[in-house]
Design a protein around this motif. Structure first.
Motif, PDB file in Angstrom:
ATOM      1  N   LYS A  60       1.550   4.475 -16.085  1.00 13.62           N
ATOM      2  CA  LYS A  60       1.528   4.629 -17.389  1.00 13.62           C
ATOM      3  C   LYS A  60       0.424   5.326 -18.101  1.00 13.62           C
ATOM      4  CE  LYS A  60       4.982   1.240 -18.577  1.00 13.62           C
ATOM      5  NZ  LYS A  60       5.282  -0.052 -19.237  1.00 13.62           N
ATOM      6  N   MET A  61      -0.979   4.906 -17.523  1.00  8.64           N
ATOM      7  CA  MET A  61      -2.149   5.292 -18.227  1.00  8.64           C
ATOM      8  C   MET A  61      -2.574   6.678 -17.839  1.00  8.64           C
ATOM      9  SD  MET A  61      -6.072   3.964 -17.563  1.00  8.64           S
ATOM     10  CE  MET A  61      -5.985   4.290 -15.831  1.00  8.64           C
ATOM     11  N   ASN A  62      -1.868   7.002 -16.661  1.00  7.51           N
ATOM     12  CA  ASN A  62      -2.176   8.390 -16.077  1.00  7.51           C
ATOM     13  C   ASN A  62      -1.083   9.556 -16.682  1.00  7.51           C
ATOM     14  OD1 ASN A  62      -4.014   7.931 -14.323  1.00  7.51           O
ATOM     15  ND2 ASN A  62      -2.530   7.695 -12.612  1.00  7.51           N
ATOM     16  N   PHE A  63      -0.066   9.002 -17.138  1.00  8.31           N
ATOM     17  CA  PHE A  63       0.977   9.825 -17.715  1.00  8.31           C
ATOM     18  C   PHE A  63       0.670   9.962 -19.298  1.00  8.31           C
ATOM     19  CE2 PHE A  63       4.645   8.367 -14.627  1.00  8.31           C
ATOM     20  CZ  PHE A  63       4.474   9.508 -13.972  1.00  8.31           C
ATOM     21  N   SER A  64       0.018   8.926 -19.848  1.00 11.49           N
ATOM     22  CA  SER A  64      -0.577   8.849 -21.300  1.00 11.49           C
ATOM     23  C   SER A  64      -1.744   9.781 -21.224  1.00 11.49           C
ATOM     24  CB  SER A  64      -1.059   7.506 -21.704  1.00 11.49           C
ATOM     25  OG  SER A  64      -1.584   7.602 -22.855  1.00 11.49           O
ATOM     26  N   ASN A  65      -2.733   9.807 -20.441  1.00  7.96           N
ATOM     27  CA  ASN A  65      -3.711  10.966 -20.331  1.00  7.96           C
ATOM     28  C   ASN A  65      -3.400  12.111 -20.134  1.00  7.96           C
ATOM     29  OD1 ASN A  65      -5.767   8.854 -20.758  1.00  7.96           O
ATOM     30  ND2 ASN A  65      -5.996   8.578 -18.630  1.00  7.96           N
ATOM     31  N   LEU A  66      -2.313  12.387 -19.202  1.00  8.84           N
ATOM     32  CA  LEU A  66      -1.762  13.651 -19.083  1.00  8.84           C
ATOM     33  C   LEU A  66      -1.063  14.252 -20.307  1.00  8.84           C
ATOM     34  CD1 LEU A  66      -1.425  15.706 -16.503  1.00  8.84           C
ATOM     35  CD2 LEU A  66       0.684  14.891 -16.036  1.00  8.84           C
ATOM     36  N   ARG A  67      -0.315  13.542 -20.886  1.00  7.93           N
ATOM     37  CA  ARG A  67       0.346  13.831 -21.998  1.00  7.93           C
ATOM     38  C   ARG A  67      -0.715  14.452 -23.199  1.00  7.93           C
ATOM     39  NH1 ARG A  67       2.213   9.179 -24.777  1.00  7.93           N
ATOM     40  NH2 ARG A  67       0.303   9.521 -26.185  1.00  7.93           N
ATOM     41  N   ASN A  68      -1.769  13.773 -23.462  1.00  6.27           N
ATOM     42  CA  ASN A  68      -2.913  13.915 -24.264  1.00  6.27           C
ATOM     43  C   ASN A  68      -3.547  15.236 -23.947  1.00  6.27           C
ATOM     44  OD1 ASN A  68      -2.117  11.518 -25.723  1.00  6.27           O
ATOM     45  ND2 ASN A  68      -3.727  10.349 -24.842  1.00  6.27           N
ATOM     46  N   ILE A  69      -3.676  15.590 -22.611  1.00  2.00           N
ATOM     47  CA  ILE A  69      -4.480  16.695 -22.257  1.00  2.00           C
ATOM     48  C   ILE A  69      -3.490  17.899 -22.193  1.00  2.00           C
ATOM     49  CG2 ILE A  69      -5.737  17.593 -20.385  1.00  2.00           C
ATOM     50  CD1 ILE A  69      -6.671  14.855 -19.637  1.00  2.00           C
ATOM     51  N   GLN A  70      -2.263  17.839 -21.673  1.00  2.47           N
ATOM     52  CA  GLN A  70      -1.546  18.870 -21.409  1.00  2.47           C
ATOM     53  C   GLN A  70      -0.313  18.892 -22.125  1.00  2.47           C
ATOM     54  OE1 GLN A  70      -1.025  19.526 -17.197  1.00  2.47           O
ATOM     55  NE2 GLN A  70      -2.872  19.270 -16.717  1.00  2.47           N
ATOM     56  N   GLY A  71      -0.056  18.019 -22.932  1.00  2.00           N
ATOM     57  CA  GLY A  71       1.371  18.078 -23.690  1.00  2.00           C
ATOM     58  C   GLY A  71       2.196  17.069 -23.173  1.00  2.00           C
ATOM     59  N   LEU A  72       3.639  17.401 -23.946  1.00  2.00           N
ATOM     60  CA  LEU A  72       4.640  16.315 -23.347  1.00  2.00           C
ATOM     61  C   LEU A  72       5.473  16.910 -22.142  1.00  2.00           C
ATOM     62  CD1 LEU A  72       6.568  14.370 -24.265  1.00  2.00           C
ATOM     63  CD2 LEU A  72       7.943  15.875 -25.535  1.00  2.00           C
ATOM     64  N   HIS A  73       5.399  18.091 -21.767  1.00  2.00           N
ATOM     65  CA  HIS A  73       6.091  18.539 -20.446  1.00  2.00           C
ATOM     66  C   HIS A  73       5.345  18.193 -19.322  1.00  2.00           C
ATOM     67  CE1 HIS A  73       2.870  21.457 -18.965  1.00  2.00           C
ATOM     68  NE2 HIS A  73       2.457  21.710 -20.371  1.00  2.00           N
TER      69      HIS A  73
END
Length: 151
Positions: free
Chosen positions: A62-75
């Motif tokens: 969940k933390m990795n997905f949240s960081n990834l969403r903040n950096i690269q976007g929803l996709h």
């Protein structure tokens, strides 16, 4: 940006293992595959850190997905979750142990040696209820019938 919708998508797509009993075809606990149950073990953790350790990988994802969403976007997290789901479905026949190499490669676990790599599920707290995940090779015909729902 609608973060409420994304949060529910991320929460629903990451599987959470339940603490309940494994129920067989007739609504009764399958004691031969899952062992005897104890009400005390199902209600309370035996140690304060047990729940934290049990949910460590889920919280890490969940933390990795949240960081990834903040950096690269929803996709980016949605694409990665679809790849995880596809890699999780790749398995050998039920009577052969699957290594899940594609999933380990996606998660970055292919370059490290961990406790599960050495002892597999010998000393793990929750032994898999699925006979295809056990260490002993069983009868191939019976295991295929169980997986296909014929038994």
């Amino acid at each position: 940006m609608n973060t409420r919708g994304l949060r529910s998508q991320l929460k629903d797509s990451v599987p959470v293992t339940g603490m309940g009993q494994q129920v067989g075809a007739y609504g009764v606990q399958d004691t031969l595959r899952s062992g005897f149950s104890s009400v005390k073990n199902e209600l309370l953790p035996s140690h304060a850190l047990e729940l934290s350790e049990k949910n460590f990988q889920l919280n890490q994802d969940k933390m990795n997905f949240s960081n990834l969403r903040n950096i690269q976007g929803l996709h980016a997290p949605l694409k990665l979750q679809m790849e995880y789901r596809a890699a999780r479905q790749i398995q050998r026949l039920p009577f052969l142990q699957s290594s899940h190499l594609a999933l380990d490669t996606l998660k970055g676990n292919d370059e490290s040696i961990s406790f599960e790599d050495i002892l597999n599920a010998l000393f793990c707290v929750h032994l898999p209820a699925d006979p295809s995940q056990s260490e002993m090779v069983g009868e191939p015909h019976i295991m295929m019938e169980y997986k296909l729902g014929l038994m």
